[in-house]
Scaffold this motif. Structure first.
Motif, PDB file in Angstrom:
ATOM      1  N   THR B 334      35.989 -24.701  -9.075  1.00 48.60           N
ATOM      2  CA  THR B 334      34.891 -23.904  -9.216  1.00 48.60           C
ATOM      3  C   THR B 334      34.711 -23.097  -7.808  1.00 48.60           C
ATOM      4  OG1 THR B 334      33.371 -25.669 -10.012  1.00 48.60           O
ATOM      5  CG2 THR B 334      32.214 -23.849  -8.817  1.00 48.60           C
ATOM      6  N   HIS B 335      35.164 -23.482  -6.673  1.00 51.91           N
ATOM      7  CA  HIS B 335      35.064 -23.050  -5.704  1.00 51.91           C
ATOM      8  C   HIS B 335      36.132 -22.347  -5.031  1.00 51.91           C
ATOM      9  CE1 HIS B 335      30.919 -23.964  -5.426  1.00 51.91           C
ATOM     10  NE2 HIS B 335      31.031 -25.254  -5.388  1.00 51.91           N
ATOM     11  N   GLY B 336      37.408 -22.795  -5.302  1.00 52.71           N
ATOM     12  CA  GLY B 336      38.703 -22.116  -4.702  1.00 52.71           C
ATOM     13  C   GLY B 336      38.902 -20.444  -4.890  1.00 52.71           C
ATOM     14  N   ASP B 337      39.636 -19.855  -4.168  1.00 47.53           N
ATOM     15  CA  ASP B 337      39.989 -18.571  -4.515  1.00 47.53           C
ATOM     16  C   ASP B 337      41.488 -18.380  -4.020  1.00 47.53           C
ATOM     17  OD1 ASP B 337      40.405 -18.556  -1.686  1.00 47.53           O
ATOM     18  OD2 ASP B 337      38.889 -16.924  -1.344  1.00 47.53           O
ATOM     19  N   ASP B 338      41.838 -17.085  -4.414  1.00 42.15           N
ATOM     20  CA  ASP B 338      43.340 -16.951  -4.172  1.00 42.15           C
ATOM     21  C   ASP B 338      44.095 -17.550  -2.902  1.00 42.15           C
ATOM     22  OD1 ASP B 338      43.521 -15.692  -6.597  1.00 42.15           O
ATOM     23  OD2 ASP B 338      43.633 -13.505  -5.554  1.00 42.15           O
ATOM     24  N   THR B 339      43.216 -17.750  -1.791  1.00 42.91           N
ATOM     25  CA  THR B 339      44.084 -18.075  -0.748  1.00 42.91           C
ATOM     26  C   THR B 339      44.014 -19.647  -0.678  1.00 42.91           C
ATOM     27  OG1 THR B 339      42.702 -16.168   0.297  1.00 42.91           O
ATOM     28  CG2 THR B 339      44.211 -17.621   1.956  1.00 42.91           C
ATOM     29  N   GLY B 340      43.121 -20.145  -1.376  1.00 47.33           N
ATOM     30  CA  GLY B 340      43.316 -21.641  -1.388  1.00 47.33           C
ATOM     31  C   GLY B 340      41.914 -22.387  -1.551  1.00 47.33           C
ATOM     32  N   LEU B 341      41.772 -23.516  -0.915  1.00 50.52           N
ATOM     33  CA  LEU B 341      40.391 -24.353  -1.159  1.00 50.52           C
ATOM     34  C   LEU B 341      39.143 -23.857  -0.508  1.00 50.52           C
ATOM     35  CD1 LEU B 341      39.925 -27.319  -2.412  1.00 50.52           C
ATOM     36  CD2 LEU B 341      40.411 -28.173  -0.075  1.00 50.52           C
ATOM     37  N   MET B 342      38.091 -23.812  -1.118  1.00 51.73           N
ATOM     38  CA  MET B 342      36.906 -23.459  -0.531  1.00 51.73           C
ATOM     39  C   MET B 342      35.935 -24.695  -0.942  1.00 51.73           C
ATOM     40  SD  MET B 342      36.226 -19.610  -1.093  1.00 51.73           S
ATOM     41  CE  MET B 342      34.572 -19.511  -0.587  1.00 51.73           C
ATOM     42  N   LEU B 343      35.126 -25.183   0.211  1.00 53.41           N
ATOM     43  CA  LEU B 343      34.739 -26.358  -0.241  1.00 53.41           C
ATOM     44  C   LEU B 343      32.946 -26.287  -0.028  1.00 53.41           C
ATOM     45  CD1 LEU B 343      36.670 -29.509   1.207  1.00 53.41           C
ATOM     46  CD2 LEU B 343      36.292 -28.631  -0.966  1.00 53.41           C
ATOM     47  N   PRO B 344      32.006 -26.662  -0.870  1.00 52.32           N
ATOM     48  CA  PRO B 344      30.760 -26.573  -0.593  1.00 52.32           C
ATOM     49  C   PRO B 344      30.426 -27.407   0.856  1.00 52.32           C
ATOM     50  CG  PRO B 344      30.971 -28.030  -2.387  1.00 52.32           C
ATOM     51  CD  PRO B 344      32.263 -27.397  -2.162  1.00 52.32           C
ATOM     52  N   PRO B 345      29.641 -26.939   1.755  1.00 53.96           N
ATOM     53  CA  PRO B 345      29.500 -27.344   2.900  1.00 53.96           C
ATOM     54  C   PRO B 345      28.909 -28.743   2.834  1.00 53.96           C
ATOM     55  CG  PRO B 345      27.987 -25.456   2.855  1.00 53.96           C
ATOM     56  CD  PRO B 345      28.781 -25.298   1.448  1.00 53.96           C
ATOM     57  N   LYS B 346      28.032 -29.182   1.942  1.00 54.00           N
ATOM     58  CA  LYS B 346      27.538 -30.533   1.873  1.00 54.00           C
ATOM     59  C   LYS B 346      28.473 -31.790   1.713  1.00 54.00           C
ATOM     60  CE  LYS B 346      22.635 -29.394   1.551  1.00 54.00           C
ATOM     61  NZ  LYS B 346      21.453 -29.460   0.677  1.00 54.00           N
ATOM     62  N   ILE B 347      29.734 -31.260   1.108  1.00 55.98           N
ATOM     63  CA  ILE B 347      30.620 -32.034   0.473  1.00 55.98           C
ATOM     64  C   ILE B 347      31.897 -32.013   1.560  1.00 55.98           C
ATOM     65  CG2 ILE B 347      32.152 -32.655  -1.375  1.00 55.98           C
ATOM     66  CD1 ILE B 347      29.656 -33.600  -1.827  1.00 55.98           C
ATOM     67  N   ALA B 348      31.955 -30.883   2.206  1.00 54.21           N
ATOM     68  CA  ALA B 348      33.309 -30.615   2.912  1.00 54.21           C
ATOM     69  C   ALA B 348      33.252 -31.576   4.090  1.00 54.21           C
ATOM     70  CB  ALA B 348      33.140 -29.243   3.727  1.00 54.21           C
ATOM     71  N   PRO B 349      34.567 -32.192   4.272  1.00 49.61           N
ATOM     72  CA  PRO B 349      34.699 -33.195   5.105  1.00 49.61           C
ATOM     73  C   PRO B 349      34.665 -32.726   6.564  1.00 49.61           C
ATOM     74  CG  PRO B 349      36.471 -33.575   3.434  1.00 49.61           C
ATOM     75  CD  PRO B 349      35.658 -32.454   3.150  1.00 49.61           C
ATOM     76  N   ILE B 350      35.074 -31.298   6.659  1.00 45.54           N
ATOM     77  CA  ILE B 350      35.145 -30.610   7.788  1.00 45.54           C
ATOM     78  C   ILE B 350      34.821 -29.016   7.580  1.00 45.54           C
ATOM     79  CG2 ILE B 350      36.476 -29.305   9.915  1.00 45.54           C
ATOM     80  CD1 ILE B 350      38.794 -31.402   9.308  1.00 45.54           C
ATOM     81  N   GLN B 351      33.625 -28.644   8.373  1.00 51.85           N
ATOM     82  CA  GLN B 351      32.786 -27.465   8.205  1.00 51.85           C
ATOM     83  C   GLN B 351      33.464 -26.341   9.057  1.00 51.85           C
ATOM     84  OE1 GLN B 351      28.846 -29.027   8.868  1.00 51.85           O
ATOM     85  NE2 GLN B 351      28.753 -28.884   6.390  1.00 51.85           N
TER      86      GLN B 351
END
Lengths: 410, 410
Positions: B334-351
């Motif tokens: 859902t969230h990734g883009d051409d450069t790689g991973l993007m994580l929703p902040p509430k789920i991201a292990p590192i913000q």
């Protein structure tokens, strides 16, 4: 109106303010733990194994819930099985030797997980997950490992309706698959130390089983680390047995002995095995946690190498360490008494039960209101409290139920 | 000096004070999610299955870590596999179709667990554990269940070195063993509702696999409840799909569609299957969670009965519901883009990642000190922050590594 949990009287474990703040809470005091610290100086294979006299699939007794447990002093083993059944900690699964962990038993395991998980992360480990199916050939790679585990393996031979080309072992422990992966992740000294842990189920085809103590499938955590030097690996193995020791003492009030296993009892594939063991109520030792210095046994078998700072290729030095649902059995056998279960307060899912009683229906609202206030006060003081306000049972039934399950009452 | 996580610009998800408090933190804004909400009105079997074009055991590419991921816009599937490999979320296990969940991927799963575990308990469920080995005969008891799962079973035929008398199925789901146990625990209406959940591994012998989305073994939670009336069961099934929907929206910023599966897609043994599905970046639907109203299908097959208030024997009404590690795949897609991973902040292990840079060795202490202050400030503000102060890598390497893994930088 208030039923308190029967707690071992290790006052350091309990919030000192509780009985002062809540005069209605009168924990019964038991001094058994303090009277019996007669520990075996060493743990032979015999003593460690001898507590598994019973099979999980022993025919279920026809005791009903309203019947008291067999007194511990009369028959320790019958008492243990009674407590597990009547306190609804676990039940027998349909497959011989398997166990269903019921909510009250599982809550004890969750308390163990909550504590250890924090400690593992504080000491630099990350959680992850390795698959449970291991190619049969992996087990065979490390000579003493295959010898140690072969008789205990569960083997998948059919997948998707077809006979498999290579049989799959359901993990009895994960050193082999861990090394297979470590070999892909570890290249240079910069990748070390690699320190991971997983919470998982494992399977060992034990012939003599007993709920929590020894079951075909059990839950555990298994830590796996790889280091650049033997000194680091040894330090790690000792650090983790220390974490377990502290946990046993401070959280579960179990006075364990930490030591090193004899050569014959050393984990299959390890150089040294450290253990914490405790004497149960029947004066038999229970192994409650182990930490292995694996040396280079698995890294040589799997070719797990790294390039050190001077450019040389070396095999990594490893550890693994585990605590399982067996610990729940240890808690039961250490603290229980003739009447049933007693839980150390830091691990107890419920510390105090409140049972409201009213004579006339008019009193109902007043009593429930007062009971709720007590509950809130206890909850605010950090006590795990349950208000049993269900209409379906009488107070007498509730008293019997909670005493049988986890509580005594003043 | 500060590298911030690339976050989707759903401002409601992020602490509004962050960018004001910490001017050094400049999250890159991505509006892709807001631009693409073109959802399929219904999810056919084709669309749900069609995202599994690749096998987990696809030959690993020989891309090195320093190489960029395939752009998402160019080849969605290659991009997905690249991201999983290069962000070190998961790796291929040695057995076809199995997956090793690496620490960064597992931390996302832990965030999912942490949230749902609280919600399950708030809605009255207790955690417990059922064994994973199920007698083959159990699966055969419910006609549509056996039909649905038979082609996907992994079967243990050897235990402790001997051919087993009855083959054991490694659970593909636990309804059958749950009913076997419920039948022993449920006697009267007083024992209802019975509401439990377990966090466990399950096995389905899928032929077409893909990391997180579809693997031979995966992790999930499975809730199982038994009720006295069909209305209660239906209410429960809908309550749990609502919990999932809210989780998807509020925690993971995935705009799911909740609805009911067509008859042909209904779970094998269920009366109704509710689902949350979301459209991935490749415009294919992904089933991210299901809640089943089982009616009396399993209670009739297993004889799970209770005595109601008027003394009549009745079969219980049941539900089951699950979310699995597939959800991690949904978040990536859902969230990734051409450069790689993007994580929703509430789920991201590192913000936020802080990478200290100094020109002269004399500056080192000053820079590290300043970096630590920023870290503390962010940590105090509730931000999950990592200070990468390792000496083994250059700042340039670190920037590349963290951008590839989870971060962009301003």
């Amino acid at each position: 109106m208030v039923v308190s949990l029967r707690l071992p009287s290790l006052s350091s474990l309990f919030l000192p303010s509780v009985s002062r703040r809540s005069p209605a809470v009168l924990p019964r005091h038991h001094h058994r733990i303090l009277r019996t610290p007669v520990f075996a100086a060493s743990f032979s294979a015999q003593t460690t194994v001898s507590e598994t006299d019973d099979r999980v699939d022993t025919q279920k007794s026809n005791r009903v819930q309203d019947q008291a447990v067999t007194p511990r002093s009369k028959d320790f083993n019958a008492w243990y099985l009674d407590v597990i059944e009547q306190a609804e900690l676990a039940d027998y699964g349909p497959v011989r030797g398997t166990m269903v962990i019921r909510p009250y038993g599982y809550a004890i395991w969750e308390a163990i997980q909550d504590y250890l998980n924090v400690k593992f992360k504080e000491t630099g480990h990350s959680n992850m997950y390795f698959p449970q199916f291991i190619p049969y050939s992996f087990i065979e790679k490390e000579a003493s490992h295959v010898e140690g585990f072969s008789p205990e393996l569960a083997v998948v031979t059919i997948g998707g309706g077809k006979e498999l080309e290579e049989k799959l072992v359901v993990r009895p422990t994960s050193e082999t698959i861990v090394n297979h992966m470590f070999t892909q992740w570890i290249h240079s000294y910069r990748d070390l130390p690699l320190m991971v842990n997983q919470w998982a189920n494992v399977t060992r085809w034990e012939m003599r089983t007993k709920p929590f103590v020894r079951t075909l499938e059990f839950l555990w955590q298994e830590g796996h680390t790889a280091h650049a030097t033997p000194e680091e690996a040894e330090k790690e193995a000792i650090q983790m047995i220390d974490v377990y020791t502290k946990f046993a003492y401070e959280q579960t009030a179990i006075p364990v002995i930490a030591g090193r296993k004899s050569k014959v009892e050393t984990f299959a594939g390890a150089v040294k095995t450290y253990t914490i063991e405790a004497m149960m109520g029947d004066r038999k030792a229970l192994q409650a946690g182990t930490s292995h210095n694996l040396g280079q046994n698995f890294s040589r078998a799997f070719g797990t190498q790294f390039t050190d700072e001077s450019g040389l290729r070396q095999h990594v030095w490893q550890t693994s360490w585990a605590v399982s649902t067996r610990f729940v059995g240890g808690i039961i056998m250490t603290h229980g008494d003739d009447t049933g279960l007693m839980l150390p307060p830091k691990i107890a899912p419920i510390q105090v039960v409140i049972i409201p009683i009213w004579k006339k229906d008019d009193d109902r609202a007043v009593v429930l209101n007062a009971a709720s206030s007590v509950k809130e006060a206890l909850h605010a003081a950090g006590i795990k409290v349950k208000l049993d306000d269900s209409d379906q049972r009488t107070p007498g039934w509730k008293f019997n139920f909670w005493e049988m399950k986890v509580c005594g009452y003043p």
